[in-house]
Scaffold this motif. Structure first.
Motif, PDB file in Angstrom:
ATOM      1  N   ILE A 354       0.832  -1.204   0.000  1.00 17.84           N
ATOM      2  CA  ILE A 354       0.000   0.000   0.000  1.00 17.84           C
ATOM      3  C   ILE A 354       0.864   1.250   0.000  1.00 17.84           C
ATOM      4  N   PHE A 355       1.977   1.247   0.733  1.00 14.46           N
ATOM      5  CA  PHE A 355       2.899   2.370   0.679  1.00 14.46           C
ATOM      6  C   PHE A 355       3.441   2.545  -0.738  1.00 14.46           C
ATOM      7  N   GLN A 356       3.641   1.447  -1.412  1.00 12.82           N
ATOM      8  CA  GLN A 356       4.104   1.489  -2.796  1.00 12.82           C
ATOM      9  C   GLN A 356       3.097   2.240  -3.657  1.00 12.82           C
ATOM     10  N   VAL A 357       1.802   1.948  -3.462  1.00 19.73           N
ATOM     11  CA  VAL A 357       0.754   2.649  -4.197  1.00 19.73           C
ATOM     12  C   VAL A 357       0.771   4.136  -3.842  1.00 19.73           C
ATOM     13  N   MET A 358       0.993   4.438  -2.570  1.00 19.84           N
ATOM     14  CA  MET A 358       1.040   5.844  -2.144  1.00 19.84           C
ATOM     15  C   MET A 358       2.124   6.620  -2.861  1.00 19.84           C
ATOM     16  N   LEU A 359       3.271   5.989  -3.046  1.00 24.47           N
ATOM     17  CA  LEU A 359       4.380   6.653  -3.718  1.00 24.47           C
ATOM     18  C   LEU A 359       4.251   6.600  -5.237  1.00 24.47           C
ATOM     19  N   ASP A 360       3.115   6.064  -5.693  1.00 19.25           N
ATOM     20  CA  ASP A 360       2.800   6.029  -7.120  1.00 19.25           C
ATOM     21  C   ASP A 360       3.855   5.275  -7.908  1.00 19.25           C
ATOM     22  N   ALA A 361       4.364   4.170  -7.301  1.00 19.92           N
ATOM     23  CA  ALA A 361       5.369   3.359  -7.982  1.00 19.92           C
ATOM     24  C   ALA A 361       4.713   2.473  -9.021  1.00 19.92           C
ATOM     25  N   ASP A 362       5.531   1.973  -9.926  1.00 21.91           N
ATOM     26  CA  ASP A 362       5.072   1.024 -10.935  1.00 21.91           C
ATOM     27  C   ASP A 362       5.003  -0.348 -10.282  1.00 21.91           C
ATOM     28  N   THR A 363       3.790  -0.834 -10.009  1.00 23.34           N
ATOM     29  CA  THR A 363       3.636  -2.067  -9.251  1.00 23.34           C
ATOM     30  C   THR A 363       4.135  -3.287 -10.006  1.00 23.34           C
ATOM     31  N   ASP A 364       4.355  -3.157 -11.308  1.00 22.17           N
ATOM     32  CA  ASP A 364       4.848  -4.311 -12.058  1.00 22.17           C
ATOM     33  C   ASP A 364       6.352  -4.468 -11.945  1.00 22.17           C
ATOM     34  N   SER A 365       7.075  -3.369 -11.695  1.00 15.06           N
ATOM     35  CA  SER A 365       8.524  -3.464 -11.725  1.00 15.06           C
ATOM     36  C   SER A 365       9.191  -3.073 -10.418  1.00 15.06           C
ATOM     37  N   SER A 366       8.475  -2.405  -9.522  1.00 12.84           N
ATOM     38  CA  SER A 366       9.124  -1.903  -8.326  1.00 12.84           C
ATOM     39  C   SER A 366       8.797  -2.744  -7.108  1.00 12.84           C
ATOM     40  N   THR A 367       9.565  -2.484  -6.068  1.00 14.51           N
ATOM     41  CA  THR A 367       9.440  -3.275  -4.846  1.00 14.51           C
ATOM     42  C   THR A 367       9.351  -2.344  -3.653  1.00 14.51           C
ATOM     43  N   PHE A 368       8.538  -2.724  -2.695  1.00 19.05           N
ATOM     44  CA  PHE A 368       8.469  -1.960  -1.451  1.00 19.05           C
ATOM     45  C   PHE A 368       8.451  -2.972  -0.318  1.00 19.05           C
ATOM     46  N   MET A 369       9.383  -2.841   0.604  1.00 21.85           N
ATOM     47  CA  MET A 369       9.470  -3.744   1.746  1.00 21.85           C
ATOM     48  C   MET A 369       9.140  -2.977   3.004  1.00 21.85           C
ATOM     49  N   ALA A 370       8.273  -3.531   3.843  1.00 23.72           N
ATOM     50  CA  ALA A 370       7.979  -2.928   5.142  1.00 23.72           C
ATOM     51  C   ALA A 370       8.538  -3.820   6.235  1.00 23.72           C
ATOM     52  N   LEU A 371       9.447  -3.280   7.035  1.00 19.85           N
ATOM     53  CA  LEU A 371       9.955  -3.971   8.208  1.00 19.85           C
ATOM     54  C   LEU A 371       9.153  -3.510   9.416  1.00 19.85           C
ATOM     55  N   ALA A 372       9.527  -3.977  10.587  1.00 17.84           N
ATOM     56  CA  ALA A 372       8.785  -3.595  11.785  1.00 17.84           C
ATOM     57  C   ALA A 372       8.885  -2.098  12.044  1.00 17.84           C
ATOM     58  N   ASP A 373      10.032  -1.488  11.782  1.00 17.08           N
ATOM     59  CA  ASP A 373      10.175  -0.057  12.035  1.00 17.08           C
ATOM     60  C   ASP A 373      10.941   0.667  10.935  1.00 17.08           C
ATOM     61  N   ALA A 374      10.989   0.079   9.739  1.00 14.92           N
ATOM     62  CA  ALA A 374      11.681   0.714   8.616  1.00 14.92           C
ATOM     63  C   ALA A 374      11.076   0.197   7.312  1.00 14.92           C
ATOM     64  N   ASP A 375      11.426   0.870   6.216  1.00 17.50           N
ATOM     65  CA  ASP A 375      10.882   0.504   4.918  1.00 17.50           C
ATOM     66  C   ASP A 375      11.956   0.655   3.848  1.00 17.50           C
TER      67      ASP A 375
END
Length: 444
Positions: A354-375
């Protein structure tokens, strides 16, 4: 950014808490007033009481003015309907949490798009994909690929035998130039390191590197890759079903499930695995089913405590790779400090997407990782972005973020102080989860 979240369950509350810290305009809709009262009292957000599928309630929540509408109620049908209503009122983008993998098939994308649903999120599938990666790259804690592996973010737990143990990062940068230490997880917190930081045993280091240097990175960390064949899975959850679909033909998988009816269902849905009716919390059961001969153990019950404890038991029996689903966020840091290989949390995986969508990233090619207190986010640099105005060392980045690497013209490369970021670059940023609004100002 104005964001409306439908559903104040575990996922909705987690998203609301994180996003409210990011100085976003957050509204949460739910029919349970007691849940909303707790959010009102503790976080900087608005709440609206009512059914998320009500036209009047959604209108009251301001969905017509929202940039992003997120539906994460327990009901898949309600989520899809709520997204459709929100889009009809003027929501720019909508995201629905679903429970049916069939909906994820590309052939149905146009169907959902026509009904106002911009993106579908199936947490159990996200979890199964992460487990698949953990099995394939079993010497690491975390493995994230950007642009088909051109750039990698790898999390490794450092032991006494690692060559870099005890070294200072500025010493390391003088002799090793094929990776960047982007973050250090130490005890209960994540650190964005600087040159005078040391590396200690039991640190989890997040490296950025390129694919041609993976073996060198493994060597300097003192790790070995194990060949996995036999896998034991505790709990016949939906994650287990999706995992069997993804890797059932590659490994010899045994699923242990306490519910007899569920065992029968698993036999029908997972023909390529062995299903055993039994209580995996009983060590004798695990021994009878051959845990001593297993190469990997994956705990996927609905109890975080059970998953942690049984994973530790598996380690005591010599299992090379253990993976535990830990849905209680307060347990994650403690679990990472124990002798458990990989931690899976659906809330964090869903938040990352969802953060990836917020940053308007290309969901087909980009990656977003959420850790417990970092991203970790991959962001395409736009013309005129502040991050293009000078060399990286002159950008005066805050201490809660670091630029870990970038993709330029399809090629992964590390970032140094004299690097100039250009429009069109895909930049990988690791940041503490209080810094998203700073990221947006730099790149958007």
């Amino acid at each position: 950014m104005k964001i409306v979240i439908a559903g104040a369950g575990e996922v909705g509350c987690h998203l609301g808490k994180l996003l409210s810290r990011e100085e976003q305009d957050i509204t949460i809709v739910d029919a349970d007033e007691s849940k909303l009262a707790q959010l009102d009292a503790n976080y900087n957000l608005l709440t609206v009481s009512g059914q998320p599928t009500s036209f009047n309630v959604l209108k009251q929540a301001g969905v017509g003015r929202c940039d992003l509408f997120i539906a994460v109620t327990p009901s898949e049908t309600a989520n899809l309907l709520a997204c459709s209503i929100a889009k009809s009122y003027g929501a720019k983008r909508t995201v629905a949490r679903i429970d049916n993998y069939e909906f994820m098939q590309p052939a149905y994308g146009e169907f959902f798009n026509e009904r106002g649903i911009s993106a579908l999120m199936y947490p159990e599938y996200l979890a199964a994909v992460e487990i698949k990666k953990a099995l394939e790259r079993n010497w690491v804690r975390f493995w994230f690929e950007i642009h088909d592996g051109e750039l990698l973010v790898v999390g490794v737990k450092i032991r006494e035998n690692a060559r870099l143990t005890g070294m200072q990062l500025k010493q390391l940068s003088m002799s090793e130039h094929f990776f960047h230490v982007s973050a250090i997880k130490r005890n209960q917190r994540t650190i964005i390191p600087r040159g005078d930081d040391f590396i200690y045993p039991n640190d989890i280091l997040y490296f950025t590197t390129t694919k041609e240097h993976v073996n060198e990175l493994r060597d300097i960390c003192g790790k070995q890759k194990h060949e996995l064949r036999r896998i034991m899975v505790l709990g016949g959850s939906r994650i287990a079903v999706r995992l069997s679909t993804l890797v059932g033909d590659k490994y010899d998988i045994t699923i242990i499930e306490t519910n007899r009816d569920r065992c029968q269902e698993l036999c029908e849905r997972c023909p390529n695995v062995t299903v055993v009716h039994g209580d995996g919390r009983d060590i004798e059961t695990l021994v009878e089913e051959g845990i001593d001969e297993c190469d990997a153990f994956i705990a996927l019950t609905d109890s975080s405590e059970t998953n942690i404890l049984t994973s530790l038991t598996a380690k005591e029996h010599g299992v090379k790779k253990t993976i535990a689903e830990v849905e209680d966020l307060q347990f994650i840091s403690s679990a990472e400090n124990l002798n458990i290989g990989t931690i899976i949390n659906k809330k964090l995986l869903l938040s990352g997407r969802i953060f990836q969508v917020m940053l308007d990233a290309d969901t087909d090619s980009s990656t977003f990782m959420a850790l417990a207190d970092a991203d970790v986010a991959e962001i395409e640099v736009r013309n005129g972005a502040k991050v293009t105005k000078g060399m990286v060392k002159d950008l005066k980045l805050s201490s809660d973020m670091t630029i870990a690497g970038l993709i330029r013209k399809g090629k992964g490369m590390l970032v140094r102080g004299d690097t100039r970021i250009e429009p069109g670059d895909h930049v990988v940023v690791l940041f503490l989860n209080t810094a998203m609004h700073k990221i947006e100002k730099l790149f958007i």
